[in-house]
Design a protein around this motif. Structure first.
Motif, PDB file in Angstrom:
ATOM      1  N   SER A  94     -42.000 -11.087  78.878  1.00 11.43           N
ATOM      2  CA  SER A  94     -41.407 -12.096  78.347  1.00 11.43           C
ATOM      3  C   SER A  94     -41.740 -12.254  76.724  1.00 11.43           C
ATOM      4  CB  SER A  94     -41.632 -13.592  78.702  1.00 11.43           C
ATOM      5  OG  SER A  94     -42.818 -14.162  78.675  1.00 11.43           O
ATOM      6  N   GLY A  95     -40.640 -12.840  75.902  1.00  9.13           N
ATOM      7  CA  GLY A  95     -40.858 -13.155  74.559  1.00  9.13           C
ATOM      8  C   GLY A  95     -41.363 -14.554  74.468  1.00  9.13           C
ATOM      9  N   ARG A  96     -41.200 -14.979  73.003  1.00 10.38           N
ATOM     10  CA  ARG A  96     -41.882 -16.191  72.682  1.00 10.38           C
ATOM     11  C   ARG A  96     -41.191 -17.510  73.291  1.00 10.38           C
ATOM     12  NH1 ARG A  96     -39.508 -18.426  68.173  1.00 10.38           N
ATOM     13  NH2 ARG A  96     -37.887 -17.480  67.351  1.00 10.38           N
ATOM     14  N   ARG A  97     -39.900 -17.369  73.590  1.00  9.30           N
ATOM     15  CA  ARG A  97     -39.077 -18.619  74.192  1.00  9.30           C
ATOM     16  C   ARG A  97     -38.545 -18.063  75.615  1.00  9.30           C
ATOM     17  NH1 ARG A  97     -34.844 -21.234  69.877  1.00  9.30           N
ATOM     18  NH2 ARG A  97     -36.124 -21.226  67.934  1.00  9.30           N
ATOM     19  N   GLY A  98     -39.236 -17.300  76.398  1.00  5.78           N
ATOM     20  CA  GLY A  98     -39.011 -17.096  77.775  1.00  5.78           C
ATOM     21  C   GLY A  98     -38.096 -16.162  78.064  1.00  5.78           C
ATOM     22  N   GLU A  99     -37.273 -15.528  77.020  1.00  9.22           N
ATOM     23  CA  GLU A  99     -36.314 -14.381  77.311  1.00  9.22           C
ATOM     24  C   GLU A  99     -37.085 -13.325  77.910  1.00  9.22           C
ATOM     25  OE1 GLU A  99     -36.403 -13.751  73.150  1.00  9.22           O
ATOM     26  OE2 GLU A  99     -37.201 -15.184  74.399  1.00  9.22           O
ATOM     27  N   GLN A 100     -36.815 -12.685  79.143  1.00  7.11           N
ATOM     28  CA  GLN A 100     -37.596 -11.586  79.643  1.00  7.11           C
ATOM     29  C   GLN A 100     -36.850 -10.480  79.548  1.00  7.11           C
ATOM     30  OE1 GLN A 100     -38.703 -12.456  83.782  1.00  7.11           O
ATOM     31  NE2 GLN A 100     -39.658 -14.754  82.954  1.00  7.11           N
ATOM     32  N   PHE A 101     -37.511  -9.110  79.355  1.00 12.89           N
ATOM     33  CA  PHE A 101     -36.893  -7.889  79.232  1.00 12.89           C
ATOM     34  C   PHE A 101     -37.471  -7.075  80.400  1.00 12.89           C
ATOM     35  CE2 PHE A 101     -35.137  -8.866  75.242  1.00 12.89           C
ATOM     36  CZ  PHE A 101     -35.843  -9.986  74.702  1.00 12.89           C
ATOM     37  N   PHE A 102     -36.666  -6.362  80.937  1.00 12.15           N
ATOM     38  CA  PHE A 102     -37.284  -5.757  82.286  1.00 12.15           C
ATOM     39  C   PHE A 102     -37.002  -4.286  82.036  1.00 12.15           C
ATOM     40  CE2 PHE A 102     -36.495  -9.023  85.596  1.00 12.15           C
ATOM     41  CZ  PHE A 102     -35.992  -9.800  84.916  1.00 12.15           C
ATOM     42  N   GLY A 103     -38.004  -3.549  82.803  1.00 13.28           N
ATOM     43  CA  GLY A 103     -38.225  -2.246  82.840  1.00 13.28           C
ATOM     44  C   GLY A 103     -37.042  -1.701  83.950  1.00 13.28           C
ATOM     45  N   PRO A 104     -37.260  -0.075  83.885  1.00 13.23           N
ATOM     46  CA  PRO A 104     -36.177   0.541  84.725  1.00 13.23           C
ATOM     47  C   PRO A 104     -35.982   0.117  86.158  1.00 13.23           C
ATOM     48  CG  PRO A 104     -37.565   1.935  84.005  1.00 13.23           C
ATOM     49  CD  PRO A 104     -38.052   0.430  83.359  1.00 13.23           C
ATOM     50  N   GLY A 105     -37.228   0.013  86.683  1.00 13.93           N
ATOM     51  CA  GLY A 105     -37.311  -0.435  88.049  1.00 13.93           C
ATOM     52  C   GLY A 105     -37.998   0.750  88.791  1.00 13.93           C
ATOM     53  N   THR A 106     -38.575   0.310  90.113  1.00 17.83           N
ATOM     54  CA  THR A 106     -38.976   1.383  91.007  1.00 17.83           C
ATOM     55  C   THR A 106     -38.529   1.253  92.496  1.00 17.83           C
ATOM     56  OG1 THR A 106     -41.344   1.648  89.931  1.00 17.83           O
ATOM     57  CG2 THR A 106     -41.028   2.449  92.276  1.00 17.83           C
ATOM     58  N   ARG A 107     -37.763   2.260  92.837  1.00 13.09           N
ATOM     59  CA  ARG A 107     -37.085   2.052  94.258  1.00 13.09           C
ATOM     60  C   ARG A 107     -38.174   2.496  95.499  1.00 13.09           C
ATOM     61  NH1 ARG A 107     -33.385  -0.666  95.991  1.00 13.09           N
ATOM     62  NH2 ARG A 107     -31.814   0.059  94.132  1.00 13.09           N
ATOM     63  N   LEU A 108     -38.593   1.384  95.970  1.00 17.93           N
ATOM     64  CA  LEU A 108     -39.705   2.004  97.287  1.00 17.93           C
ATOM     65  C   LEU A 108     -38.978   1.767  98.621  1.00 17.93           C
ATOM     66  CD1 LEU A 108     -42.556   2.249  98.119  1.00 17.93           C
ATOM     67  CD2 LEU A 108     -42.583  -0.276  98.271  1.00 17.93           C
ATOM     68  N   THR A 109     -39.170   2.883  99.356  1.00 13.39           N
ATOM     69  CA  THR A 109     -38.489   3.072 100.634  1.00 13.39           C
ATOM     70  C   THR A 109     -39.780   3.295 101.447  1.00 13.39           C
ATOM     71  OG1 THR A 109     -36.341   3.947  99.980  1.00 13.39           O
ATOM     72  CG2 THR A 109     -37.051   4.026 102.084  1.00 13.39           C
ATOM     73  N   VAL A 110     -40.027   2.287 102.456  1.00 18.01           N
ATOM     74  CA  VAL A 110     -40.911   2.210 103.451  1.00 18.01           C
ATOM     75  C   VAL A 110     -40.563   2.834 104.768  1.00 18.01           C
ATOM     76  CG1 VAL A 110     -42.957   1.328 104.405  1.00 18.01           C
ATOM     77  CG2 VAL A 110     -42.334   0.557 102.182  1.00 18.01           C
ATOM     78  N   LEU A 111     -41.208   3.904 105.473  1.00 19.30           N
ATOM     79  CA  LEU A 111     -40.212   4.456 106.643  1.00 19.30           C
ATOM     80  C   LEU A 111     -41.252   4.167 107.796  1.00 19.30           C
ATOM     81  CD1 LEU A 111     -38.943   7.721 105.060  1.00 19.30           C
ATOM     82  CD2 LEU A 111     -37.726   5.909 105.442  1.00 19.30           C
TER      83      LEU A 111
END
Lengths: 111, 113
Positions: A94-111
Motif C-alpha cells: 500500500s501507498g501512503r493513502r491506503g491505495e493498494q497495488f497488487f501482484g500477479p497472484g499465485t494459483r494454488l490447487t490442493v489435491l
C-alpha cells in the motif's frame, strides 16, 4: 517505479504438504504488505498484513501463517495444506493513502 | 468498521454502450474509495481513487467515478465500453486511519458484440 512480484505463478500440491509463497516489492521502502485469498467466484479475503519487519497481523484463524523477514519480502506459509486452502493468492503493498497495488497472484490447487 | 456493497453480481452490456457499476459504502466519515479491475487469472489493477476534493474522479481506461456523500455511493461509469472491458470490478473502501481495504463482492461485466 514500484513493482511487485509473486512466485510461483501456479502450484499444485498434495494435501498435507507444506507451502511457501513469496512476494517481493521493488522501488519503495517500508511498505505495508498484505496477503489475500480469492476462492473461485468469491471476493477477496484479507489473510495477513504487515506494517514492518517481523510485524504480522492475522485477520482470520486458519491453516496459514505469514512472515516478513526483510522490508520488502512477505512470505505465506503452511505446514500442512488442506483442500480448503486452494485458491488464488494475491500479495499487495500500500501507498501512503491506503491505495493498494497488487501482484500477479499465485494459483494454488490442493489435491 | 467500514463495508462495501456492490448490488449487481453480473452485468451484460453491448460493445459501445455505456456502463455504470454501483457501489455503496458504510462508514461514519468520508472514506478513501477505490475501484479495481481484475481480468481472469490476473491480479487487481487500480482504476481510480477518491481521497478528497472534486467528487468526479477520472481514472485509467476511460473510466470515471462520482462520489456522492448523501447517497454513500461511488459509482463507476464508462461512456462506451470495449470488448476488453470484460472483467470483474471491485469497489473498495479504507478508513482514514486504517490501511486495510474492505472490498465489495465484485461485479462481473460481460461485453457482447
Amino acid at each position: 517505479s514500484q513493482t511487485i512480484h509473486q512466485w510461483p505463478a501456479t502450484l499444485v500440491q498434495p494435501v498435507g504438504s507444506p507451502l511457501s509463497l513469496e512476494c517481493t516489492v521493488e522501488g519503495t521502502s517500508n511498505p505495508n504488505l498484505y496477503w489475500y485469498r480469492q476462492a473461485a467466484g468469491r471476493g477477496l479475503q484479507l489473510l495477513f498484513y504487515s506494517v514492518g519487519i517481523g510485524q504480522i497481523s492475522s485477520e482470520v484463524p486458519q491453516n496459514l501463517s505469514a512472515s516478513r523477514p526483510q522490508d520488502r519480502q512477505f512470505i505465506l506459509s503452511s505446514k500442512k495444506l488442506l483442500l480448503s486452502d486452494s485458491g488464488f493468492y494475491l500479495c499487495a503493498w500500500s501507498g501512503r493513502r491506503g491505495e493498494q497495488f497488487f501482484g500477479p497472484g499465485t494459483r494454488l490447487t490442493v489435491l | 468498521a467500514q463495508s462495501v456493497t456492490q448490488p449487481d453480481i453480473h452485468i451484460t452490456v453491448s460493445e459501445g454502450a455505456s456502463l455504470e457499476l454501483r457501489c455503496n459504502y458504510s462508514y461514519g466519515a468520508t472514506p478513501y474509495l477505490f475501484w479495481y479491475v481484475q481480468s481472469p487469472g490476473q491480479g487487481l489493477q487500480l482504476l481510480l481513487k477518491y481521497f478528497s476534493g472534486d467528487t468526479l474522479v477520472q481514472g485509467i481506461k476511460g473510466f470515471e467515478a462520482e462520489f456522492k456523500r448523501s447517497q454513500s455511493s461511488f459509482n463507476l461509469r464508462k461512456p462506451s465500453v470495449h470488448w476488453s472491458d470484460a472483467a470483474e470490478y471491485f469497489c473498495a473502501v479504507a478508513a482514514l486511519d486504517d490501511y486495510k481495504l474492505s472490498f465489495g463482492a465484485g461485479t462481473t461485466v460481460t461485453v457482447r458484440a
